[in-house]
Design an enzyme around this catalytic site. Sequence first.
Site, PDB file in Angstrom:
ATOM      1  N   ASP A  84       0.934  -1.072   0.066  1.00 36.82           N
ATOM      2  CA  ASP A  84      -0.148   0.003   0.143  1.00 36.82           C
ATOM      3  C   ASP A  84       0.881   1.258   0.067  1.00 36.82           C
ATOM      4  OD1 ASP A  84      -2.397  -1.425   0.234  1.00 36.82           O
ATOM      5  OD2 ASP A  84      -2.766  -1.113   2.158  1.00 36.82           O
ATOM      6  N   LYS A 131      -3.842   2.982  -2.202  1.00 37.32           N
ATOM      7  CA  LYS A 131      -4.830   4.144  -2.459  1.00 37.32           C
ATOM      8  C   LYS A 131      -4.580   5.368  -1.881  1.00 37.32           C
ATOM      9  CE  LYS A 131      -8.217   0.273  -2.491  1.00 37.32           C
ATOM     10  NZ  LYS A 131      -7.666  -0.737  -1.568  1.00 37.32           N
ATOM     11  N   MET A 163      -7.455   8.884   8.625  1.00 37.95           N
ATOM     12  CA  MET A 163      -8.128   9.400   7.505  1.00 37.95           C
ATOM     13  C   MET A 163      -8.899  10.695   7.309  1.00 37.95           C
ATOM     14  SD  MET A 163      -8.435   5.857   5.577  1.00 37.95           S
ATOM     15  CE  MET A 163      -9.411   5.267   7.134  1.00 37.95           C
TER      16      MET A 163
END
Length: 475
Positions: A249, A271, A384
Amino acid sequence: MDYLPLFFKLTQQNVLLVGGGNVALRKARLLCRAGATVTVISHQVCDELQNLLDAHAGISIVGEYHASLLEGKALVIAATDDNSLNERIHYDAVQHNIPINVVDNPALCTFVFPAIVDRSPVVIGISSGGSAPVLARLLRARLETWIPKSYGNLASIASSFREQVKKRFQSVNQRRVFWESVLQGQIAEKIFSGRTEEASKLLQEKLDRSDPEHSAGEVYLIGGGPGDPELLTFKALRLMQQADVVLYDALVSADVLDLCRRDADLIFVGKKRDNHAVPQEGINDLLVRHAQQGKRVVRLKGGDPFIFGRGGEELETLKAHNIPFQVVPGITAASACSTYAGIPLTHRHYAQSVRFVTGQLKNRTSDLNFEELVHPNQTVVFYMGLHTLPQLSSKLIEHGKPGDTPAAIVSRGTSSDQKVLTGTLATLPGLQEKAKLEAPALIIVGEVVTLHDNLSWFGDEVLAQNLIPETASKT
């Protein structure tokens, strides 16, 4: 090379040990573990050494050393503090062509005791030739942590199948390929997990197929932690170095990725906000495809794979395709980043609970239960949430959280460029507009944030105060 590494088979061999104190006791323990019959000569034999000799059919003699004691001995160890006696023992042993070790005197040794990592039947010896024994012990301590004790079980099961493998595969190369796949693959992992019977059955099945090139694929879902490679678990490191393929990732640091097997295929599937290099369905397909080709696949995620990492979704896909897998937890960002920022998530004077919440809001709106998040005496950590900070802050205040509640942003936690921005729930969005800290970042809300100034330990605080104005700081 001052010494050639050799391993003596001492089972039922006679060994002379001169000395009866604690140093002699340490040597006697090793000799008895190796199956030797130990004869001790000394003016006085300590009780623990005498008990050891009694338990292993050893002999103790109270008296003076004399050269006739060397007759029929395979080794001699001098563990006395009498230099002249040690020199005489050395001279006599050399005259009889018997290997001699004089403790802490390399000049009088024809062999030395290494620092030992015992994973019998696998034994590793580390020696500095007597020049730096403490360093040898430190290296042994490192190897002790790197090499699981179950390696001994792995060696034992390999030994039990050795003759069968030799009959099945005629060439040395075929046997080498077969054993490499066994000792680094699924069978070994079952041994390490304590499933010896399953491992033995799987090894027999693999042997019956008579195809050294064929191996069942497996996926290792590994938490890579927050970025600092020293926070990896030993199991994660071991599996990463076995990988044929690594799917990683965006949150996996370069330092962590560098610890993967050098010749593994590295595939970026990260991502980022509004930019998914590979959609989740594509990642699932890659895991299945590579595993079905018989490869060992590492799925490397930042933090912990089961905390906002979608690891469960990937495992459901693997389960549906009957692909074996293992999960290795990692240190989640909330724990690591708050620790490196000097912000305890719980503290008996400030917070008795902690909540982990995703701040990634769909269509910039939120269906979070803010009423649960505004309770007093708790810490809330938003993953996030950097780009939705204004909405999160206003919603918490709207639902009753005081605007002066301490809050912080930890950007790139545990890395050399970690930054910590502190303020209040009301002021933090404005401070972030000035500081512009980068993702990945965590938002911590709660009274524990006030401890940052006192407990911050990671980085240069003075330099940080010059870099970021007002209440911002860097650690």
